[in-house]
Write an enzyme that holds these catalytic residues in place. Structure first.
Site, mmCIF file in Angstrom:
data_model
loop_
_atom_site.group_PDB
_atom_site.id
_atom_site.type_symbol
_atom_site.label_atom_id
_atom_site.label_comp_id
_atom_site.label_asym_id
_atom_site.label_seq_id
_atom_site.Cartn_x
_atom_site.Cartn_y
_atom_site.Cartn_z
ATOM 1 N N LYS A 76 -3.598 -42.284 6.905
ATOM 2 C CA LYS A 76 -3.554 -42.031 8.316
ATOM 3 C C LYS A 76 -3.396 -43.091 9.526
ATOM 4 C CE LYS A 76 -2.444 -37.576 7.265
ATOM 5 N NZ LYS A 76 -2.553 -37.600 5.918
HETATM 6 C C1 LIG Z 1 1.204 -32.381 7.978
HETATM 7 C C2 LIG Z 1 -0.516 -32.498 7.266
HETATM 8 N N1 LIG Z 1 -1.396 -31.598 7.421
HETATM 9 C C3 LIG Z 1 -2.611 -31.473 6.827
HETATM 10 C C4 LIG Z 1 -2.767 -32.670 6.003
HETATM 11 C C5 LIG Z 1 -4.079 -32.673 5.146
HETATM 12 O O1 LIG Z 1 -5.042 -33.643 5.823
HETATM 13 P P1 LIG Z 1 -6.189 -34.025 4.568
HETATM 14 O O2 LIG Z 1 -5.685 -35.014 3.557
HETATM 15 O O3 LIG Z 1 -7.116 -34.771 5.766
HETATM 16 O O4 LIG Z 1 -6.793 -32.847 4.187
HETATM 17 C C6 LIG Z 1 -1.769 -33.557 5.885
HETATM 18 C C7 LIG Z 1 -2.271 -34.737 4.716
HETATM 19 O O5 LIG Z 1 -1.560 -35.608 4.623
HETATM 20 C C8 LIG Z 1 -0.475 -33.589 6.293
HETATM 21 O O6 LIG Z 1 0.245 -34.412 6.174
#
Ligand SMILES: Cc1ncc(COP(=O)(O)O)c(C=O)c1O
Length: 401
Positions: free
Chosen positions: A194
């Site tokens: 990210k």
């Molecule tokens: C659109 C979206 N939502 C939620 C997430 C979940 O994030 P995390 O890995 O911090 O739980 C991601 C992770 O890539 C994502 O791309």
């Protein structure tokens, strides 16, 4: 990193250009060491500072640091009282987390199709609302903002909660406002690919004090005091469980990264934007490659978490998966964001979703992949990746019959 040639080279790179790589400096390393030497490594003063820094940056009243965006999306639904029999409107062009958490609280993810910017198409939201609908969960795909004015107007008119999946969108701006200051709750991700990272991590922000209070309780066993307050301060370590909660608190070791990543965020986005422009210019004349629409309205800032392309498989003799395979053969890392959720076996079996329901999402799902985009790459790396795309297209363009 050893590469054969920097620019418009037809030679294959000697080493793989990774799809992504976090930009971590000495500041982050020293802050982690400081935590370790201080003896306080779990949730504590550094988490508090990270929350404050991010809260002020996005312009929200409350920020709660969590183990991941998935945890934040999960808690946002519980804080809003969403559960069995409820429906949440969202997009199928997203990561598993968005739809999975809706399903895990017992609700139904109701997908609507996307627009040319690959975000949820607000025109289709209203027709998907039923008496069971409780929330809209837009996803700012790749860091480009959803049409929040229209989404908020529908939500206010129909009394729905807006939970923004801003996993891609720290630093994104919409109509002069930062994402995080618009919806009822907004969730960011700090996974290593990210725009900023804490290794793994997430943050929920909100202006609503009762959503904030509920999230704070749920993140730590339903207990009012976290470890810092129970063991770190001069207080008797007494506590009460108000209801069963989770173990979703971020640690100070992770927040140590976040504090410094926040300071660098705007520079990171500037660099990502510069590289995205190079990709756009390098691929503009390749008619076998389509790019999502990302109109630069006044007050809009694309955070450029991802640079996605769509391989026009109707003009090519290979499919998208083969295209990705040839990118890897050319030593260019690639990502797949995202195969449509409604085409996944669980979602088809459980909710009766099927191909044909969301034509635009399916069109994109069959053609999309992501090119490397991160501040730590060089301009030569960007040109290498663009050259690899051009060369694969040149090898596989369908000859007119
Ligand atoms: C659109 C979206 N939502 C939620 C997430 C979940 O994030 P995390 O890995 O911090 O739980 C991601 C992770 O890539 C994502 O791309």
């Amino acid at each position: 990193m050893a590469i054969t040639k920097a620019s418009n080279s037809s030679a294959r790179r000697k080493e793989l250009l990774p799809f992504s790589r976090p930009s971590l400096g000495n500041e982050e390393i020293e802050e982690v060491v400081h935590s370790m030497k201080s003896g306080w490594i779990t949730t504590g003063p550094k988490c508090h500072q990270f929350e404050e820094d991010l809260r002020k940056y996005v312009g929200a009243s409350h920020a709660i640091a969590l183990t991941s965006a998935t945890a934040g999306l999960h808690l946002s639904l519980l804080a809003a009282g969403i559960g069995h029999g409820d429906e949440v409107i969202t997009t199928s062009m997203t990561f598993a987390a968005t739809a999975n958490v809706i399903t895990l609280v017992g609700a139904r993810p109701v997908f609507v199709d996307i627009g040319g910017d690959l975000n949820i198409n607000p025109e289709l939201i209203e027709t998907a609302i039923t008496t069971r609908t409780k929330a809209i969960m837009p996803v700012h795909f790749a860091g480009y903002p959803c049409d929040m004015d229209r989404i908020m107007a529908i939500a206010r008119r129909r009394n729905l909660v807006v939970i923004e999946d801003a996993a891609h969108a720290i630093g994104t701006e919409y109509n002069g406002r930062r994402i995080g200051s618009i919806g009822d709750m907004t969730i960011f991700s700090f996974h290593p690919i990210k725009n900023i990272t804490t290794g793994e991590g997430g943050m929920l922000v909100t202006d609503n004090p009762s959503f904030a209070e509920k999230t704070r309780l749920l993140k730590f066993h339903g207990i009012q005091k976290d470890a810092w307050k129970r063991y770190g301060a001069k207080e008797i370590p007494q506590y009460e469980i108000l209801f069963p909660g989770f173990k979703y608190n971020l640690t100070d070791l992770q927040a140590a990264l976040g504090i410094h990543q926040m300071k660098k965020l705007d520079d990171f986005i500037e660099q990502r934007t510069r590289y995205a422009r190079i990709y756009q210019e390098s691929l503009r004349d390749v008619k076998e490659i389509m790019l999502p629409e990302a109109p630069a309205h006044k007050g809009t800032r694309h955070a450029w978490h991802l640079f996605v392309v769509l391989a026009d498989i109707d003009r090519l003799a290979i499919d998208r998966d083969r295209f990705m395979g040839e990118m890897l053969e050319a030593n260019i890392g690639i990502g797949l964001h995202f195969p449509a959720i409604h085409l996944q076996p669980y979602y088809q079996k459980t909710f009766g979703y099927a191909r044909g329901m969301f034509p635009r999402t399916e069109f994109v799902s069959d053609r999309i992949f992501s090119l490397p985009l991160y501040p730590g790459m060089s301009e030569g790396d960007v040109r290498d990746a663009a050259s690899a795309v051009r060369e694969i297209v040149a090898r596989h363009t369908r000859q007119p019959k």
